[in-house]
Design a protein around this motif. Sequence first.
Motif, mmCIF file in Angstrom:
data_model
loop_
_atom_site.group_PDB
_atom_site.id
_atom_site.type_symbol
_atom_site.label_atom_id
_atom_site.label_comp_id
_atom_site.label_asym_id
_atom_site.label_seq_id
_atom_site.Cartn_x
_atom_site.Cartn_y
_atom_site.Cartn_z
ATOM 1 N N ALA A 1 23.629 79.304 6.561
ATOM 2 C CA ALA A 1 22.174 79.137 6.550
ATOM 3 C C ALA A 1 21.697 78.716 5.157
ATOM 4 N N CYS B 1 22.655 74.921 11.523
ATOM 5 C CA CYS B 1 21.435 75.518 10.948
ATOM 6 C C CYS B 1 20.470 74.468 10.387
ATOM 7 N N VAL C 1 16.932 82.097 10.637
ATOM 8 C CA VAL C 1 18.102 82.488 11.414
ATOM 9 C C VAL C 1 17.969 83.971 11.749
ATOM 10 N N THR D 1 16.394 74.415 10.421
ATOM 11 C CA THR D 1 15.942 75.697 10.972
ATOM 12 C C THR D 1 15.015 76.420 9.982
#
Length: 298
Positions: free
Chosen positions: A95, A67, A73, A70
């Motif tokens: 996350a 993750c 998600v 990022t």
Amino acid sequence: MKKAILVAGATGNLGSKICRELLKREADVSAIVRTSSDPEKIETLAKMGVKVIEVDLNRIDEIAKACAGTHCVVSALAGLGDVIVDLQKRILDGAIQAGVPRFIPSDFCTDYNDLVPGENRNFDLRRAFKAYLDNTFIQASSVFNGAFADILKYNTPVLNLKDKSIGYWGEKADWKLDFTTMDDTAAFTAEVALDDSAPRDLQIASFQVSPNNLWADVKEASGQEFRIQQLSSLEDFARFIKKQRADNPAGENELYAKWQQSQYMYSMFSTQHHQLANERYKNLTWTRSLAFIKSFVH
């Protein structure tokens, strides 16, 4: 700068479509998959341009590593408690550990927030995860699409092509049911994933159509006049579902329990989407009821 979006459940039908829509919008798309995932599905994602990351989904540290960097998600997972609650919790925890600011849970169904707990097993699982999610500081957005429109093709009581019948419960021949195609759901979800200002809950529907509307659409599409009938009162239907579930305890461990379709039908006649977010993204087009009916009724 491209936004980086990570999709969980990308090897599934909806998940792969969300990846496709994100790529259309020039996102940097990655997918976390089990090390045991189907190689053909992984290859299909890779050919699309998705960066596929094989991880041990039991390990939060591996999920967190995938993750890293990022923006959002997206979970398109499907399953029972071990997936919708337990696995989604691990993905969410990963996350958060990686500092991801946004999360879209696998709430692709009717908006269950105003429904009674206990009436739909799968909604109850999503409620359990929602309680966990809303106790974190991550910014979450749920996409509620009603029922996937494809169920209209599968001879459910609402539209049975084999029996040439249309059914409803209670005094609800004019009750508007929420349907969204999977393609429309995927396109909208991609927009939400890229929209940092997206609200907590978003209701959508490709079309809202009553049993009487379905009858008219079928007649226009095929020239046939299907039988339209009240199947029972909603109270009798609720009692039937309760007995059906009690008589089939093994279904508690089955994704497609015999009584689950009935629970979904009941929910569709119990709540409606009243605040559609269809107009939030002006570049989207939505499938209309008659056009969808014409695609498979002749």
